[in-house]
Design an enzyme around this catalytic site. Sequence first.
Site, PDB file in Angstrom:
ATOM      1  N   ASP A  46       0.867  -1.177   0.000  1.00  0.00           N
ATOM      2  CA  ASP A  46       0.000   0.000   0.000  1.00  0.00           C
ATOM      3  C   ASP A  46       0.907   1.231   0.000  1.00  0.00           C
ATOM      4  OD1 ASP A  46      -2.318   1.697   0.571  1.00  0.00           O
ATOM      5  OD2 ASP A  46      -1.487   1.814   2.601  1.00  0.00           O
ATOM      6  N   THR A 100      -2.482   0.111  -4.425  1.00  0.00           N
ATOM      7  CA  THR A 100      -2.936   1.384  -3.888  1.00  0.00           C
ATOM      8  C   THR A 100      -4.358   1.741  -4.296  1.00  0.00           C
ATOM      9  OG1 THR A 100      -2.405   3.765  -3.829  1.00  0.00           O
ATOM     10  CG2 THR A 100      -1.900   2.597  -5.864  1.00  0.00           C
ATOM     11  N   GLY A 101      -4.965   2.600  -3.514  1.00  0.00           N
ATOM     12  CA  GLY A 101      -6.253   3.166  -3.887  1.00  0.00           C
ATOM     13  C   GLY A 101      -6.095   4.329  -4.844  1.00  0.00           C
ATOM     14  N   LYS A 161      -7.999  -5.226  -3.194  1.00  0.00           N
ATOM     15  CA  LYS A 161      -6.564  -5.457  -3.367  1.00  0.00           C
ATOM     16  C   LYS A 161      -6.209  -6.938  -3.343  1.00  0.00           C
ATOM     17  CE  LYS A 161      -5.067  -0.942  -1.632  1.00  0.00           C
ATOM     18  NZ  LYS A 161      -4.171  -0.228  -0.693  1.00  0.00           N
ATOM     19  N   ASP A 172      -2.360  -0.347   5.957  1.00  0.00           N
ATOM     20  CA  ASP A 172      -2.753   0.338   7.196  1.00  0.00           C
ATOM     21  C   ASP A 172      -4.249   0.577   7.320  1.00  0.00           C
ATOM     22  OD1 ASP A 172      -2.945   3.815   6.708  1.00  0.00           O
ATOM     23  OD2 ASP A 172      -2.615   2.396   5.085  1.00  0.00           O
ATOM     24  N   SER A 173      -5.023   0.360   6.248  1.00  0.00           N
ATOM     25  CA  SER A 173      -6.437   0.730   6.267  1.00  0.00           C
ATOM     26  C   SER A 173      -7.330  -0.429   5.835  1.00  0.00           C
ATOM     27  CB  SER A 173      -6.681   1.942   5.358  1.00  0.00           C
ATOM     28  OG  SER A 173      -5.951   3.060   5.821  1.00  0.00           O
ATOM     29  N   ASN A 186      -9.029  -0.813   3.223  1.00  0.00           N
ATOM     30  CA  ASN A 186      -8.872  -1.242   1.835  1.00  0.00           C
ATOM     31  C   ASN A 186      -7.669  -2.166   1.640  1.00  0.00           C
ATOM     32  OD1 ASN A 186      -6.800   0.651   1.933  1.00  0.00           O
ATOM     33  ND2 ASN A 186      -7.524   1.862   0.203  1.00  0.00           N
TER      34      ASN A 186
END
Length: 256
Positions: free
Chosen positions: A11, A45-46, A173, A196-197, A199
């Site tokens: 991420d 990544t988002g 992901k 970390d999140s 997603n």
Amino acid sequence: MTAKYRLLALDMDGTLLNDEQQITPKTVEWIQKAVDAGVHVCLSTGRAFRSAMPYAEQLGLKTPMITVNGSELWREPFELYRRSLMDPALIQQLYEIAEEYGIWFWAYSTEQVYNRNNWDGDIMGREWLKFGYSTEDDEIRHKLLMQLMDLGGLEITNSTPTNLEINPLGVNKAYGIGEVCKLLGIEMSQVVAVGDSLNDLAAIQAAGLGVAMGNAQETVQQEADAVVASNNEDGIAEVIEKYILSEAEVTLGTDC
């Protein structure tokens, strides 16, 4: 003579990048060591491709990339492999919900990111990848989450505790990393996924080793196999040193 882990899926925000949106020299150094040892390093990544690509170029990565939470998969930089689109009618519905609550929103098309400030209403004329909401109001965010869950057919995550991100159901992901594994001819058990999140949660749960950053949301830390230092303390360098290159040394020693 191969390492146990063959792919490191990273991420970006809150993980690879520190709070100044930079990759520290130490993290760059350890990523290079991993690449030199034959480990594939994949950005997961988002962010949209154009926002993620400068960091891939900084690291010299030529490996597949996962962008927009898995809605876009790249075989290699600038070569699109697969894209998962959202129904424009759904985007219209999500936009109307944002207006109903009067909260900040954004939407990723295949061309650019639109938000409350530059929204022009041309929904049907574009291809859409992701929609997001942001509000500091916990009550509104909870009501919004319930409403989105009632709609069904959505992958609902977040990239910070105060936002919600919506992708097509099943597009996340973990799905993206699974597709990258097929491209590279490796197994999910050979993947280290770091984030970390929310997603990142599906990827952390599905990978051979799921790692949460020290700054990760509590749910992510609880579900991870390991927790390392924060994004401001070179947590990625710790992942590589402790879990990837040390494993490679052990495996090489055994094989020899």
